[in-house]
Design a protein around this motif. Sequence first.
Motif, PDB file in Angstrom:
ATOM      1  N   LEU A   1      44.509  30.069  52.003  1.00  0.00           N
ATOM      2  CA  LEU A   1      43.895  31.326  52.443  1.00  0.00           C
ATOM      3  C   LEU A   1      43.946  32.321  51.289  1.00  0.00           C
ATOM      4  N   ALA A   2      42.782  32.835  50.934  1.00  0.00           N
ATOM      5  CA  ALA A   2      42.680  33.854  49.884  1.00  0.00           C
ATOM      6  C   ALA A   2      41.326  34.532  50.005  1.00  0.00           C
ATOM      7  N   PHE A   3      41.155  35.587  49.272  1.00  0.00           N
ATOM      8  CA  PHE A   3      39.868  36.283  49.229  1.00  0.00           C
ATOM      9  C   PHE A   3      39.834  37.098  47.947  1.00  0.00           C
ATOM     10  N   VAL A   4      38.692  37.671  47.638  1.00  0.00           N
ATOM     11  CA  VAL A   4      38.550  38.449  46.404  1.00  0.00           C
ATOM     12  C   VAL A   4      39.290  39.770  46.574  1.00  0.00           C
ATOM     13  N   ASP A   5      40.506  39.831  46.040  1.00  0.00           N
ATOM     14  CA  ASP A   5      41.344  41.012  46.233  1.00  0.00           C
ATOM     15  C   ASP A   5      41.836  41.613  44.922  1.00  0.00           C
ATOM     16  N   TRP A   6      41.479  40.993  43.802  1.00  0.00           N
ATOM     17  CA  TRP A   6      42.066  41.396  42.518  1.00  0.00           C
ATOM     18  C   TRP A   6      41.244  42.434  41.760  1.00  0.00           C
ATOM     19  N   GLU A   7      40.057  42.752  42.231  1.00  0.00           N
ATOM     20  CA  GLU A   7      39.203  43.707  41.529  1.00  0.00           C
ATOM     21  C   GLU A   7      39.646  45.129  41.889  1.00  0.00           C
ATOM     22  N   THR A   8      40.443  45.714  41.026  1.00  0.00           N
ATOM     23  CA  THR A   8      41.077  46.994  41.352  1.00  0.00           C
ATOM     24  C   THR A   8      40.085  48.136  41.512  1.00  0.00           C
ATOM     25  N   SER A   9      38.923  48.023  40.902  1.00  0.00           N
ATOM     26  CA  SER A   9      37.919  49.086  41.008  1.00  0.00           C
ATOM     27  C   SER A   9      37.008  48.907  42.219  1.00  0.00           C
ATOM     28  N   LYS A  10      37.238  47.842  42.990  1.00  0.00           N
ATOM     29  CA  LYS A  10      36.359  47.548  44.122  1.00  0.00           C
ATOM     30  C   LYS A  10      37.162  47.345  45.410  1.00  0.00           C
ATOM     31  N   GLN A  11      38.217  48.101  45.562  1.00  0.00           N
ATOM     32  CA  GLN A  11      38.991  48.018  46.788  1.00  0.00           C
ATOM     33  C   GLN A  11      38.181  48.614  47.948  1.00  0.00           C
TER      34      GLN A  11
ATOM     35  N   GLN B   1      40.120  40.051  56.451  1.00  0.00           N
ATOM     36  CA  GLN B   1      39.967  38.821  55.670  1.00  0.00           C
ATOM     37  C   GLN B   1      41.075  37.828  55.996  1.00  0.00           C
ATOM     38  N   VAL B   2      42.293  38.310  56.100  1.00  0.00           N
ATOM     39  CA  VAL B   2      43.408  37.421  56.416  1.00  0.00           C
ATOM     40  C   VAL B   2      43.338  36.957  57.868  1.00  0.00           C
ATOM     41  N   MET B   3      43.117  37.866  58.785  1.00  0.00           N
ATOM     42  CA  MET B   3      43.123  37.504  60.200  1.00  0.00           C
ATOM     43  C   MET B   3      41.994  36.534  60.540  1.00  0.00           C
ATOM     44  N   ASN B   4      40.848  36.689  59.878  1.00  0.00           N
ATOM     45  CA  ASN B   4      39.723  35.784  60.146  1.00  0.00           C
ATOM     46  C   ASN B   4      39.987  34.362  59.670  1.00  0.00           C
ATOM     47  N   GLN B   5      40.829  34.219  58.648  1.00  0.00           N
ATOM     48  CA  GLN B   5      41.076  32.896  58.075  1.00  0.00           C
ATOM     49  C   GLN B   5      42.431  32.308  58.462  1.00  0.00           C
ATOM     50  N   ILE B   6      43.265  33.067  59.133  1.00  0.00           N
ATOM     51  CA  ILE B   6      44.639  32.621  59.364  1.00  0.00           C
ATOM     52  C   ILE B   6      44.668  31.338  60.179  1.00  0.00           C
ATOM     53  N   HIS B   7      45.656  30.509  59.917  1.00  0.00           N
ATOM     54  CA  HIS B   7      45.820  29.254  60.643  1.00  0.00           C
ATOM     55  C   HIS B   7      47.279  28.836  60.550  1.00  0.00           C
ATOM     56  N   PRO B   8      47.753  28.021  61.469  1.00  0.00           N
ATOM     57  CA  PRO B   8      49.122  27.527  61.381  1.00  0.00           C
ATOM     58  C   PRO B   8      49.371  26.820  60.043  1.00  0.00           C
ATOM     59  N   GLY B   9      50.488  27.160  59.417  1.00  0.00           N
ATOM     60  CA  GLY B   9      50.846  26.518  58.158  1.00  0.00           C
ATOM     61  C   GLY B   9      50.174  27.097  56.933  1.00  0.00           C
ATOM     62  N   ALA B  10      49.584  28.271  57.038  1.00  0.00           N
ATOM     63  CA  ALA B  10      48.841  28.837  55.916  1.00  0.00           C
ATOM     64  C   ALA B  10      49.764  29.211  54.762  1.00  0.00           C
ATOM     65  N   ILE B  11      49.376  28.805  53.562  1.00  0.00           N
ATOM     66  CA  ILE B  11      49.946  29.364  52.339  1.00  0.00           C
ATOM     67  C   ILE B  11      48.955  30.421  51.881  1.00  0.00           C
ATOM     68  N   VAL B  12      49.364  31.668  51.982  1.00  0.00           N
ATOM     69  CA  VAL B  12      48.467  32.799  51.730  1.00  0.00           C
ATOM     70  C   VAL B  12      48.646  33.263  50.277  1.00  0.00           C
ATOM     71  N   LEU B  13      47.541  33.381  49.562  1.00  0.00           N
ATOM     72  CA  LEU B  13      47.548  33.932  48.208  1.00  0.00           C
ATOM     73  C   LEU B  13      47.020  35.360  48.238  1.00  0.00           C
ATOM     74  N   LEU B  14      47.856  36.289  47.770  1.00  0.00           N
ATOM     75  CA  LEU B  14      47.460  37.681  47.611  1.00  0.00           C
ATOM     76  C   LEU B  14      47.819  38.121  46.194  1.00  0.00           C
ATOM     77  N   HIS B  15      47.168  39.177  45.727  1.00  0.00           N
ATOM     78  CA  HIS B  15      47.475  39.747  44.419  1.00  0.00           C
ATOM     79  C   HIS B  15      48.083  41.137  44.620  1.00  0.00           C
ATOM     80  N   THR B  16      49.167  41.398  43.894  1.00  0.00           N
ATOM     81  CA  THR B  16      49.856  42.675  44.076  1.00  0.00           C
ATOM     82  C   THR B  16      49.135  43.841  43.422  1.00  0.00           C
ATOM     83  N   VAL B  17      48.081  43.580  42.658  1.00  0.00           N
ATOM     84  CA  VAL B  17      47.337  44.686  42.049  1.00  0.00           C
ATOM     85  C   VAL B  17      46.416  45.366  43.056  1.00  0.00           C
ATOM     86  N   SER B  18      46.315  44.820  44.249  1.00  0.00           N
ATOM     87  CA  SER B  18      45.402  45.350  45.267  1.00  0.00           C
ATOM     88  C   SER B  18      46.073  46.418  46.122  1.00  0.00           C
TER      89      SER B  18
END
Length: 262
Positions: free
Chosen positions: A186-196, A205-222
């Motif tokens: 599970l991930a989405f385009v979250d790293w573009e700091t000028s396009k939050q 984005q997370v809730m629409n894709q969530i599923h049991p056992g998800a390894i979620v990738l997020l970026h802390t720059v968001s």
Amino acid sequence: MQKFIAVSIIVFLAFFIGVENNQVLAYGWGYKKNTDHKPPDIGEYQGLLDKYGAYYADLSGDKVIYLTFDNGYEAGYTGDILDVLEKEKVPATFFVTGHYVDREPELIKRMVDEGHIVGNHSYHHPDFSTISKGSIQEELEALEQAVAEVSDQEQLKYLRPPRGIFNEQTLKWTSELGYIHVFWSLAFVDWETSKQKGWEYAFDQVMNQIHPGAIVLLHTVSSDNAEALEHLITELKKEGYEFKSLDDLVIKDEIPRPIYGF
């Protein structure tokens, strides 16, 4: 090319890269995005992950989530993210680069002190498919040493390959070096700091894709992620999800893991 790779990874479109120096195909981690709350099908990649003991999700069916963050540089939000994780008693794994460790030693120390895992994202963030096994080893060991110098975590056993690029050779080599590849489901385009787009966007984005056992990738720059995180954790707990660490995932895995070079 790098921009194309990054976009392709996050929108989950698989692609192939020819490596001219050794004619070995490389793959950009990808799969078809779905919203049916089931782990995405990764096709032939599954065989490679099974062969070399890598993960992209917990396929047990248990209603658990594994939060992971990629940290290449600091934008001022990691402290807020750590505050939320501490408040909610949720573990996470932070995949960091050498640049991040050098610039943010106090945050690395805080991650470890508060019970999170620091993962290896390499020191200089190179494309592993274009360098030798020895060079990969140098990248991983340099990052491990850097983390050990600023925190109490002396070993890094989880690896997220730079840019999500891999092939069978890099999976084999890193397994021989004792690392466990961790991709994501599970991930989405979250790293573009000028396009939050606001925390609700990240939440949806997370809730629409969530599923049991998800390894979620997020970026802390968001900033969106930082603001959405507490909302996400609260809602997912209400839905019966538990948050666990990658150590929990590996411990529960009953499939014998391959061991190389020992």
